[in-house]
Structure formats: structure tokens, C-alpha cells
Design an enzyme around this catalytic site. Structure first.
Site, mmCIF file in Angstrom:
data_model
loop_
_atom_site.group_PDB
_atom_site.id
_atom_site.type_symbol
_atom_site.label_atom_id
_atom_site.label_comp_id
_atom_site.label_asym_id
_atom_site.label_seq_id
_atom_site.Cartn_x
_atom_site.Cartn_y
_atom_site.Cartn_z
ATOM 1 N N HIS A 297 -7.297 15.897 -1.026
ATOM 2 C CA HIS A 297 -5.913 16.363 -0.978
ATOM 3 C C HIS A 297 -5.289 17.590 -0.218
ATOM 4 C CE1 HIS A 297 -2.126 15.273 -3.533
ATOM 5 N NE2 HIS A 297 -2.065 16.355 -3.855
ATOM 6 N N ASP B 296 -8.254 10.938 -0.703
ATOM 7 C CA ASP B 296 -7.245 11.235 -1.639
ATOM 8 C C ASP B 296 -6.490 10.018 -2.414
ATOM 9 O OD1 ASP B 296 -5.282 12.588 -3.249
ATOM 10 O OD2 ASP B 296 -3.914 13.125 -1.460
ATOM 11 N N SER C 104 1.731 17.732 -1.540
ATOM 12 C CA SER C 104 1.618 16.957 -2.916
ATOM 13 C C SER C 104 3.180 16.840 -3.395
ATOM 14 C CB SER C 104 0.920 17.669 -3.821
ATOM 15 O OG SER C 104 0.634 17.062 -5.054
#
Ligand SMILES: *[C@@H]1O[C@H](CO)[C@@H](O)[C@H](O)[C@H]1NC(C)=O
Ligand SMILES: *[C@@H]1O[C@H](CO)[C@@H](O)[C@H](O)[C@H]1NC(C)=O
Ligand SMILES: *[C@@H]1O[C@H](CO)[C@@H](O)[C@H](O)[C@H]1NC(C)=O
Ligand SMILES: *[C@@H]1O[C@H](CO)[C@@H](O)[C@H](O)[C@H]1NC(C)=O
Ligand SMILES: *[C@@H]1O[C@H](CO)[C@@H](O)[C@H](O)[C@H]1NC(C)=O
Length: 483
Positions: free
Chosen positions: A436, A411, A159
Site C-alpha cells: 500500500h 496491495d 489511499s
């Protein structure tokens, strides 16, 4: 309405991850390093203690690599517990593991409990300062551990942490040998990715479960607007949706819609192929489970909203333990939320929008002026949307090398990720069944074959990068002495 980019979603994965492998707990030594609050000027002499976690159990002293997690917006212990991939491969590589906390999160607060009180203290919360902390930390670790000076360093992150891992390699190639950047939306910036892409992927996750499902959600916004015009309708929603607090003004209605938007978005992000056991345990492929309740979009408004409630209960009340729905998101803003909100208001401006036609949400244009107004009001800062692309290169990173960008197609953040290889050493890995940063998680018996393969490829690149540092030294050509 606020398409608040505050990715408390991002923080959420950290929590969710934690509970995926709640039986597995890793251990480490905690340490702190004194860092400059401001690496880039000489006007501020303040220092603070940055937290980092070390595990050297598997490290081959004298050249074994350092696997370095570039901490993102949250307590570093969550990331250490949820990046099982690094632990899984440490022994095989003889690697030292380091997890570095990002400044202004967890225990790494430059101005203690004043850190968030004023832009004067908070202004040092930038990715550039964080990267400089990481560089200082690595220099320190290398100089104080005998046998570490020659150790290649591989950066890992997921991320925003993945963005930092990639940027660490781009900005500090003399310190970082290579980077695994998982679900890193480095292209989710102005002019690099269409602002509607994110919502389209969220929608695709729902419509691939069933067309009727996305259509039901699309129709729910108007149904809500119609019903919530009067007190009678507000009371109907309160009782039928078991809200904790009755809805009053238009602001409450907007909050409710924002909350619902976040529920659908979070579900798309954690649409993992195996059951998760977080605050509310989720079944495998939770989007599908939600959509089993959303099967008829031609119902009248009240019945449609009853359906919606059943669907969202999969997320909000899977255990049956939720007493009432708390839709006031502002109430319990965590540090991670606030920190990210500030970053989103300064350099991490990630435009999001939708037209309500190609996505299942209400039409929401991207409006920088309004966005900036909010930022000024809340934090006394002005966003600089073009700063991150300028500093880090946007798409123009082909002068860099040795980065693996992995993305799961389920995602929504993959829309801002690097999904095509840019050179023979800037490699994209696509995981079709991935949500994710699934690949950073510990190996799980229910992993789909694609994520197992992705991890294999990542390991091959790590090996290649490590061995190339040894070869490079022999391949230096003779100097040209000209005259
Ligand atoms: C490092 O991790 C290994 C494997 O999980 C564990 O056995 C060891 O006790 C840890 N070392 C420290 C210092 O926590
Ligand atoms: C901040 O920390 C100081 C010193 O530890 C303490 O005296 C003060 O009460 C704290 N303030 C807040 C708002 O927590
Ligand atoms: C959907 O609801 C409408 C209105 O109640 C009804 O006429 C229709 O038969 C339902 N469709 C299905 C597939 O159940
Ligand atoms: C959650 O589920 C339980 C059991 O079905 C139910 O009694 C309760 O009202 C639900 N809570 C909410 C907020 O809907
Ligand atoms: C990337 O390169 C293109 C073409 O040279 C240029 O138009 C663009 O502004 C560059 N982007 C960034 C972020 O530097």
C-alpha cells in the site's frame, strides 16, 4: 459477519507507516484556518478551525511550487510523518509543503466533542466538503504568502487521500496543476469493480507464498465453526489461542472470524519488502513469514487451528509481548475508524464480497439492503452507493488530465485503482513488489528498484506539469471576433 468496510485498515497503514521511519521525524509550523462548516448552502453559518501544517524552508519565493497533501481519515501529523517522498523532493523543487487535515479527523472537529454525536453534526463529513476546505485553504495560502500567487500546486495523497488528490485535480483544475494519487481506489465503487476482486488479491498474496498456506486458511473457517458449536470447543480455542475474553454467543464467534479476516487482510496490505517496526514489528514480506507456519491443510481440525494460531502470531505477537489476543474490535474504536465508518455508510460505499472458492475466506455475498440497515441503525443515514461515481466520474475521467495513479500489485486496494493509463496525462504506474502506497514513503535502503523507478517517473511528471503552466500562458490563440 460483517464485511465492515470500515477501513480501520486504512488508518492502520498510517500507524504502520509512522513506525517504518520512526527514526526520521519531520517538523513544521502548525496553523488553523477558519472554514465554513457547510460550503454548499447558506442555511448554516457555523464555522470551525481546520488544522494544517506548513514547512516553507525549501520554498523558492516567487513561483516555487506548493506540494499539498490532501489529508485523509486520520490525524494529519501521521500523514506528514509518513509521506517522506514529499520531504525528499521538496528541496530539489524549491517547494512549500502543506499538509491539510481532513475535517472530522485529528484536531479538525467542526463541532468539537459533539461532532460524532448525531447525524445533524456529522452530516458535513463528506469528501465534497473536504475538497472545498482544501480549495479555500489554498486560496488563503496563496493570498497571504507574498510570491505564492503564481505557485503551481501539486496535490499528493495515499489511499483515500490519493482519491482526494485525484478528485481535487478533477474538480478544481484551476487550483491544482497535477496530482500524485498513490494506491487510490477511485474505482472501488458499485458497478466499477467486481466486488470479489479485493479478496482475490489478498488470497493471491497468500497462495503465492504457498498453495498450502491459502488452503489452510480456507479450511480454517469450517474448522472454527465445527469446534465452536459447544462450550467445550469455545474453551479449547480460548486456551489454545490465548484469548483475553472467553467466547460466548454466536456474535462472539462472528467477531472472532471478522478479526481473523482483518488480520489476513492487513498482512496483505503491509506486505512490504523490508521489515517494519510497528506496534508489533513485522519481518520483510510478512505474508511469507506467516505462511511458513501454514504448511499442511490436511491436518485434523484441532491441529489445523493450532497451525493457524502460529501463523497469526507473526502478526499479533511478533515481539512475544502480547499477553492475550484481544479479538473484540469494537472495544477501542478510534475517531478515524468511526469517521470512516460514517463515510462508508454515506458516499464511500465500496462493495466487497467473496465466494470462498476463488478466495480463501468464507462465502460473503454483497448485500446492499443489509448494509443499509446497519448504517441506518448505527448512524441514522442511508448509503448512496452511486453518488461518488456520479460526482467524480467513475471511469469517465478522460476530460481531466495531469494525474499519476500509482498502485502496488501486492496491495488488495489496487483492484479499485486506475491500473491502465487513460490518456497521455492520466498515467498509471504499476509497482509489482509494492504494497500500500510504498512510493509515498521516504526513500529506504531496502526499497526494491521498482519503487525507486516509480518515484523517478512521478518526479518527471511533476516537472512537466510545473513547466507546462508557464508555457500554457504563451499559447493562447487569438480571439475570433465574428459578426
Ligand atoms: C522544515 O523541514 C526541514 C527539513 O526537514 C527542516 O530542516 C526545517 O527545520 C523545517 N522547518 C520548520 C519550520 O519546521
Ligand atoms: C465536551 O466539551 C465541553 C466543553 O469543553 C465539556 O464541558 C464537556 O464535558 C465535553 N463533553 C464530553 C462528553 O466530553
Ligand atoms: C499433513 O498431515 C496429515 C495428517 O496428520 C499427514 O498424514 C501428512 O503426512 C501431513 N503432510 C505433510 C506434508 O506433512
Ligand atoms: C506471545 O509470545 C510469548 C512468547 O513466546 C508467549 O509467552 C505468549 O503467550 C504469547 N502471547 C499470545 C497471546 O499468544
Ligand atoms: C461512464 O460512461 C459510460 C458510457 O458512456 C456510461 O454508461 C456510465 O454510466 C458512465 N459512468 C459514470 C459513473 O458516469
Amino acid at each position: 459477519m460483517s464485511w465492515s468496510p470500515s477501513m480501520h485498515r486504512m488508518l492502520l497503514f498510517a500507524f504502520i507507516c509512522l513506525l517504518f521511519h520512526h527514526t526520521q521525524c519531520y517538523s513544521w509550523k502548525t496553523a488553523f484556518l477558519k472554514q465554513q462548516v457547510d460550503h454548499f448552502s447558506f442555511a448554516n453559518q457555523d464555522t470551525y478551525a481546520q488544522r494544517y501544517l506548513v514547512n516553507s524552508t525549501y520554498w523558492k519565493r516567487g513561483g516555487g511550487p506548493i506540494f499539498f497533501y490532501t489529508g485523509n481519515e486520520g490525524d494529519i501529523e501521521w500523514f506528514a510523518q509518513n509521506t517522506g517522498f514529499m520531504w525528499d523532493i521538496a528541496e530539489e523543487f524549491g517547494a512549500m509543503l502543506i499538509f491539510a487535515e481532513h475535517r472530522y479527523y485529528g484536531q479538525s472537529l467542526p463541532y468539537g466533542n459533539k461532532s460524532y454525536s448525531d447525524a445533524k453534526y456529522l452530516g458535513y463529513l463528506t469528501s465534497e466538503q473536504a475538497l472545498a476546505d482544501f480549495a479555500e485553504l489554498l486560496a488563503y495560502v496563496k493570498s497571504t504568502n507574498s510570491g505564492a500567487a503564481e505557485s503551481p500546486v501539486i496535490a499528493f495523497g495515499g489511499s483515500y487521500g490519493g482519491m482526494l488528490a485525484a478528485w481535487m485535480r478533477i474538480k478544481y483544475p484551476h487550483i491544482i496543476t497535477g496530482a500524485i494519487a498513490a494506491s487510490a481506489p477511485i474505482l472501488q465503487f458499485t458497478g466499477l469493480t467486481p466486488c470479489d476482486a479485493f479478496n482475490r488479491v489478498v488470497t493471491a498474496d497468500f497462495s503465492s507464498a504457498s498453495a498450502e498456506c491459502a488452503e489452510t486458511i480456507r479450511k480454517s473457517w469450517k474448522a472454527l465453526s465445527k469446534i465452536l458449536v459447544n462450550d467445550e470447543g469455545k474453551e479449547w480455542i480460548r486456551t489454545h489461542w490465548n484469548l483475553c475474553v472467553p467466547l460466548k454467543g454466536t456474535e462472539d464467534v462472528a467477531n472472532l472470524k471478522d478479526w481473523l479476516t482483518n488480520v489476513w487482510t492487513n498482512l496483505a496490505m503491509v506486505n512490504y519488502p523490508y521489515p517494519a517496526n510497528f506496534l508489533a514489528p513485522l519481518p520483510a514480506y510478512p505474508v511469507k513469514a506467516v505462511c511458513e507456519h501454514l504448511t499442511n491443510s490436511t491436518l485434523d481440525d484441532h491441529s489445523l487451528l493450532d497451525e493457524i494460531f502460529k501463523g497469526l502470531s507473526v502478526y499479533a505477537n511478533f515481539t512475544g509481548q502480547t499477553q492475550c489476543l484481544d479479538v473484540s474490535q469494537q472495544a477501542d474504536q478510534s475517531l478515524g475508524d468511526m469517521g470512516w465508518d460514517f463515510q462508508a455508510c454515506t458516499e464511500m460505499v465500496m462493495p466487497m464480497c467473496g465466494d470462498g472458492i476463488n478466495d480463501m475466506f468464507e462465502a460473503q455475498p454483497w448485500n446492499l439492503e443489509k448494509y443499509a440497515e446497519k448504517c441506518l441503525k448505527k448512524w441514522k443515514v442511508n448509503p448512496r452507493p452511486l453518488m461518488a461515481p456520479l460526482i467524480y466520474g467513475g471511469r469517465n475521467i478522460s476530460s481531466s488530465s495531469n494525474i499519476v495513479f500509482s498502485n502496488g500489485l501486492l496491495d488488495p486496494w489496487s483492484t479499485g485503482g486506475v491500473t491502465k493509463s487513460l490518456s497521455d496525462s492520466l498515467i498509471a504506474i504499476i509497482i509489482p513488489e509494492g504494497a500500500h502506497h510504498l512510493d509515498l514513503r521516504a526513500a529506504d535502503p531496502n526499497d526494491p528498484p521498482s519503487v525507486i523507478k516509480a518515484r523517478e517517473i512521478e518526479k518527471q511528471f511533476i516537472s512537466k506539469w510545473i513547466s507546462s503552466t508557464k508555457r500554457d500562458r504563451k499559447e493562447i490563440p487569438k480571439s475570433f471576433i465574428v459578426g
